[in-house]
Design a protein around this motif. Sequence first.
Motif, PDB file in Angstrom:
ATOM      1  N   SER A  52      69.098  65.977  28.696  1.00 14.92           N
ATOM      2  CA  SER A  52      68.146  67.084  28.757  1.00 14.92           C
ATOM      3  C   SER A  52      66.898  66.671  29.531  1.00 14.92           C
ATOM      4  O   SER A  52      66.369  67.436  30.344  1.00 14.92           O
ATOM      5  CB  SER A  52      67.765  67.524  27.344  1.00 14.92           C
ATOM      6  N   LEU A  53      66.444  65.456  29.287  1.00 19.51           N
ATOM      7  CA  LEU A  53      65.277  64.947  30.004  1.00 19.51           C
ATOM      8  C   LEU A  53      65.568  64.861  31.497  1.00 19.51           C
ATOM      9  O   LEU A  53      64.723  65.208  32.326  1.00 19.51           O
ATOM     10  CB  LEU A  53      64.876  63.572  29.455  1.00 19.51           C
ATOM     11  N   ALA A  54      66.774  64.439  31.842  1.00 19.87           N
ATOM     12  CA  ALA A  54      67.166  64.354  33.254  1.00 19.87           C
ATOM     13  C   ALA A  54      67.120  65.734  33.907  1.00 19.87           C
ATOM     14  O   ALA A  54      66.704  65.867  35.062  1.00 19.87           O
ATOM     15  CB  ALA A  54      68.552  63.743  33.385  1.00 19.87           C
ATOM     16  N   GLN A  55      67.533  66.769  33.178  1.00 14.25           N
ATOM     17  CA  GLN A  55      67.487  68.128  33.711  1.00 14.25           C
ATOM     18  C   GLN A  55      66.055  68.585  33.962  1.00 14.25           C
ATOM     19  O   GLN A  55      65.782  69.326  34.904  1.00 14.25           O
ATOM     20  CB  GLN A  55      68.168  69.105  32.738  1.00 14.25           C
ATOM     21  N   ARG A  56      65.119  68.129  33.138  1.00 15.99           N
ATOM     22  CA  ARG A  56      63.723  68.558  33.250  1.00 15.99           C
ATOM     23  C   ARG A  56      62.907  67.725  34.226  1.00 15.99           C
ATOM     24  O   ARG A  56      61.733  68.006  34.436  1.00 15.99           O
ATOM     25  CB  ARG A  56      63.059  68.522  31.870  1.00 15.99           C
ATOM     26  N   THR A  57      63.514  66.711  34.806  1.00 17.75           N
ATOM     27  CA  THR A  57      62.789  65.841  35.733  1.00 17.75           C
ATOM     28  C   THR A  57      63.238  66.058  37.174  1.00 17.75           C
ATOM     29  O   THR A  57      63.249  65.124  37.978  1.00 17.75           O
ATOM     30  CB  THR A  57      62.947  64.363  35.337  1.00 17.75           C
ATOM     31  N   ASP A  58      63.578  67.294  37.500  1.00 19.97           N
ATOM     32  CA  ASP A  58      63.975  67.626  38.868  1.00 19.97           C
ATOM     33  C   ASP A  58      62.843  67.271  39.833  1.00 19.97           C
ATOM     34  O   ASP A  58      61.679  67.570  39.566  1.00 19.97           O
ATOM     35  CB  ASP A  58      64.314  69.108  38.974  1.00 19.97           C
ATOM     36  N   GLY A  59      63.166  66.612  40.909  1.00 25.20           N
ATOM     37  CA  GLY A  59      62.165  66.207  41.886  1.00 25.20           C
ATOM     38  C   GLY A  59      61.625  64.806  41.666  1.00 25.20           C
ATOM     39  O   GLY A  59      60.883  64.288  42.485  1.00 25.20           O
ATOM     40  N   PHE A  60      61.994  64.178  40.544  1.00 28.61           N
ATOM     41  CA  PHE A  60      61.544  62.815  40.274  1.00 28.61           C
ATOM     42  C   PHE A  60      62.394  61.834  41.079  1.00 28.61           C
ATOM     43  O   PHE A  60      63.611  61.963  41.159  1.00 28.61           O
ATOM     44  CB  PHE A  60      61.696  62.469  38.791  1.00 28.61           C
ATOM     45  N   SER A  61      61.747  60.837  41.634  1.00 32.60           N
ATOM     46  CA  SER A  61      62.470  59.764  42.319  1.00 32.60           C
ATOM     47  C   SER A  61      62.884  58.722  41.275  1.00 32.60           C
ATOM     48  O   SER A  61      62.376  58.732  40.145  1.00 32.60           O
ATOM     49  CB  SER A  61      61.565  59.109  43.360  1.00 32.60           C
ATOM     50  N   PRO A  62      63.771  57.804  41.618  1.00 37.24           N
ATOM     51  CA  PRO A  62      64.110  56.725  40.684  1.00 37.24           C
ATOM     52  C   PRO A  62      62.871  55.939  40.231  1.00 37.24           C
ATOM     53  O   PRO A  62      62.771  55.557  39.065  1.00 37.24           O
ATOM     54  CB  PRO A  62      65.078  55.855  41.478  1.00 37.24           C
ATOM     55  N   ALA A  63      61.923  55.730  41.113  1.00 38.25           N
ATOM     56  CA  ALA A  63      60.689  55.021  40.738  1.00 38.25           C
ATOM     57  C   ALA A  63      59.871  55.846  39.755  1.00 38.25           C
ATOM     58  O   ALA A  63      59.276  55.291  38.823  1.00 38.25           O
ATOM     59  CB  ALA A  63      59.869  54.700  41.982  1.00 38.25           C
ATOM     60  N   ASP A  64      59.831  57.165  39.946  1.00 40.06           N
ATOM     61  CA  ASP A  64      59.130  58.041  39.003  1.00 40.06           C
ATOM     62  C   ASP A  64      59.757  57.949  37.621  1.00 40.06           C
ATOM     63  O   ASP A  64      59.054  57.896  36.605  1.00 40.06           O
ATOM     64  CB  ASP A  64      59.183  59.505  39.462  1.00 40.06           C
TER      65      ASP A  64
END
Length: 71
Positions: A52-64
Amino acid sequence: MFDGSGALAREIGGIQVDVAADRLHPAPARRRAAILRLNTARMPTVGVDLDSLAQRTDGFSPADLRSLCQE
């Protein structure tokens, strides 16, 4: 380091590498979930829905995502 033109200059192993910032793409949700699992492997995550967290982090880079896990 950004030089103002949208390029990212980085030194890797003593070699200067230039990367156009517009060519950096955020990770898809499935990959973001894997990155979150990797970065929280030694953390107590009971009750945390990483998918769920992955779905809400759209636009995040691996470093983010790594920074998010460390905060």
